[in-house]
Design a protein around this motif. Structure first.
Motif, short mmCIF file in Angstrom:
data_model
loop_
_atom_site.label_atom_id
_atom_site.label_comp_id
_atom_site.label_asym_id
_atom_site.label_seq_id
_atom_site.Cartn_x
_atom_site.Cartn_y
_atom_site.Cartn_z
N ASP A 38 0.85 -1.19 0.00
CA ASP A 38 0.00 0.00 0.00
C ASP A 38 0.89 1.24 0.00
O ASP A 38 1.93 1.27 0.67
N ILE A 39 0.48 2.25 -0.72
CA ILE A 39 1.31 3.43 -0.91
C ILE A 39 1.69 4.10 0.41
O ILE A 39 2.76 4.70 0.53
N TYR A 40 0.83 3.95 1.43
CA TYR A 40 1.15 4.65 2.67
C TYR A 40 2.39 4.10 3.38
O TYR A 40 2.99 4.78 4.20
N PHE A 41 2.80 2.89 3.03
CA PHE A 41 4.04 2.37 3.62
C PHE A 41 5.27 3.00 2.98
O PHE A 41 6.32 3.10 3.60
N SER A 108 14.27 -2.65 12.62
CA SER A 108 13.88 -1.29 12.25
C SER A 108 12.64 -1.35 11.36
O SER A 108 12.67 -2.02 10.32
N TYR A 109 11.58 -0.63 11.75
CA TYR A 109 10.36 -0.70 10.97
C TYR A 109 10.61 -0.25 9.54
O TYR A 109 10.04 -0.80 8.59
N ASN A 110 11.50 0.71 9.35
CA ASN A 110 11.77 1.20 8.00
C ASN A 110 12.44 0.15 7.14
O ASN A 110 12.50 0.28 5.93
N ASP A 111 12.92 -0.92 7.78
CA ASP A 111 13.57 -1.98 7.03
C ASP A 111 12.57 -3.03 6.55
O ASP A 111 12.71 -3.56 5.44
N GLY A 113 8.86 -2.69 7.14
CA GLY A 113 7.48 -2.21 7.02
C GLY A 113 6.94 -2.22 5.61
O GLY A 113 5.73 -2.36 5.40
N ILE A 114 7.81 -2.12 4.63
CA ILE A 114 7.38 -2.12 3.23
C ILE A 114 6.70 -3.43 2.85
O ILE A 114 5.92 -3.51 1.89
N PHE A 115 6.96 -4.49 3.63
CA PHE A 115 6.37 -5.79 3.32
C PHE A 115 5.13 -6.10 4.15
O PHE A 115 4.60 -7.21 4.08
#
Length: 346
Positions: A38-41, A108-111, A113-115
């Motif tokens: 989803d684009i919000y990630f 790290s969520y930024n690592d 979270g995209i998935f």
């Protein structure tokens, strides 16, 4: 844009689909790039980077909305193997309860979270399919229950669905890729199209016996041209001990396979001395119908839409710790949820 993971909105803008694309389903590479998220990630990743929180350590938990059988764990883990994370998860095929945590991710969520979208979708659909298959297998008991659901879903997800069905308890699957994914060989005989093309069920049955490998059961459709009982006896008379079974898949326009039809075919075969001929049933089967046909002498079952159209077991991912501190959205309890069944996987 090169085939790398999406980092920001500019990467999204630069991506385009080529006009010669044949299927709109995502490839493994596109999922790993983050193109199914989803684009919000992506917006979250960009904002965390700008605010200096890209390395903030978190603990995320994935829990199920309803009880069932969990599946899709292995695919979710494959998406996380290249990340700097620790992962605890249940085993594929484990029975789960409502709200039970099925996976915990630390990093790290930024690592990772995209998935989130891909992980939740994989677990949700696969678990729904596996649960439906489990229900059918429990109804079938010791008798074989095969998954014939590939034709009811997009070809890109057909093997995922049938793999989940096998995890849930199906004894076999017709989809080649789905069966191979679990180390099995695909199961099935021939479609009505072959019999319609040749023009005679017996001719097809004889050719099947002559041409197919010896380990393939000689189970033949009998509802294409004639009365099912008449056709069954015709095949049994000619193939004798070589006929392992017949398959009833009567069209819905003729009422489908009914208890009365099964009883008649079974009785006529037995009276003629063909007790060895099994009766395999397919077409619109549910756990309730499987139980009914089981009592009437059916020998096996092919289930399609009940499994393929199963409701997903929705999954939710929550952050439960940020920078070592318990946290949660309102209505949820902060901090890591204890589940001793989780095992370290990464």
């Amino acid at each position: 844009m090169s085939e790398r993971e999406l980092k920001d909105l500019n990467d999204v803008k630069e991506f385009s689909i080529t006009k010669d694309r044949k299927l709109f389903s995502a490839t493994s590479e596109e999922i790993e790039q983050g193109l199914t998220t989803d684009i919000y990630f992506i917006k979250t990743r960009e904002i965390l980077e700008k605010l200096g929180h890209s390395d903030t350590k978190v603990v995320a938990e994935v829990f199920a909305s309803s009880p069932g059988i969990v599946a899709g764990i292995d695919e979710a883990l494959n998406l996380l193997k290249t990340k700097e994370v620790k992962v605890w998860a249940l085993e594929e095929g484990a029975k789960i309860e409502k709200k039970e945590v099925v996976m915990r991710i630390e990093g790290s969520y930024n690592d990772f979270g995209i998935f989130e979208t891909a992980i939740l979708g994989t677990l949700a659909n696969s678990s729904g399919w596996a649960t439906a298959a489990k229900e059918c297998k429990e109804a079938a008991g010791e008798k074989p229950m095969l998954c014939f659901g590939a034709r009811h879903v997009h070809p890109a997800v057909a093997p995922v669905m049938e793999r989940a069905a096998l995890i849930g308890g199906a004894d076999g699957a017709s989809c080649i890729l789905g069966a191979k994914a679990t180390g099995q060989e695909p199961a099935g005989t021939v479609p009505h199209a072959l019999i319609l093309t040749v023009g005679d069920t017996l001719e097809v049955a004889q050719a099947y016996h002559d041409l197919m490998p010896e380990n393939e059961p000689r189970t033949i459709l009998v509802d294409t041209f004639q009365d099912e009982a008449v056709e069954s006896l015709r095949l049994a008379k000619e193939l004798k001990a070589n006929l392992d079974g017949i398959r009833l898949d009567t069209a819905s326009e003729r009422g489908g396979v009914t208890p009365g039809l099964l009883k008649e075919v079974r009785a006529r075969l037995d009276q003629a001395g063909y007790e060895h001929v099994n009766i395999f049933i397919s077409g619109g089967l549910t756990p309730a119908r499987i139980k009914e046909f089981d009592k009437l002498g059916a020998s096996g079952f092919g289930v399609g839409s009940y499994i393929s159209s199963a409701k997903a077991i929705n999954m939710t991912m929550d952050l439960k710790e940020v920078a070592g501190q318990p946290i949660a959205k309102r209505g949820r309890i902060p901090g890591i949820t204890n589940n001793p069944r989780l095992k370290r996987r990464i």
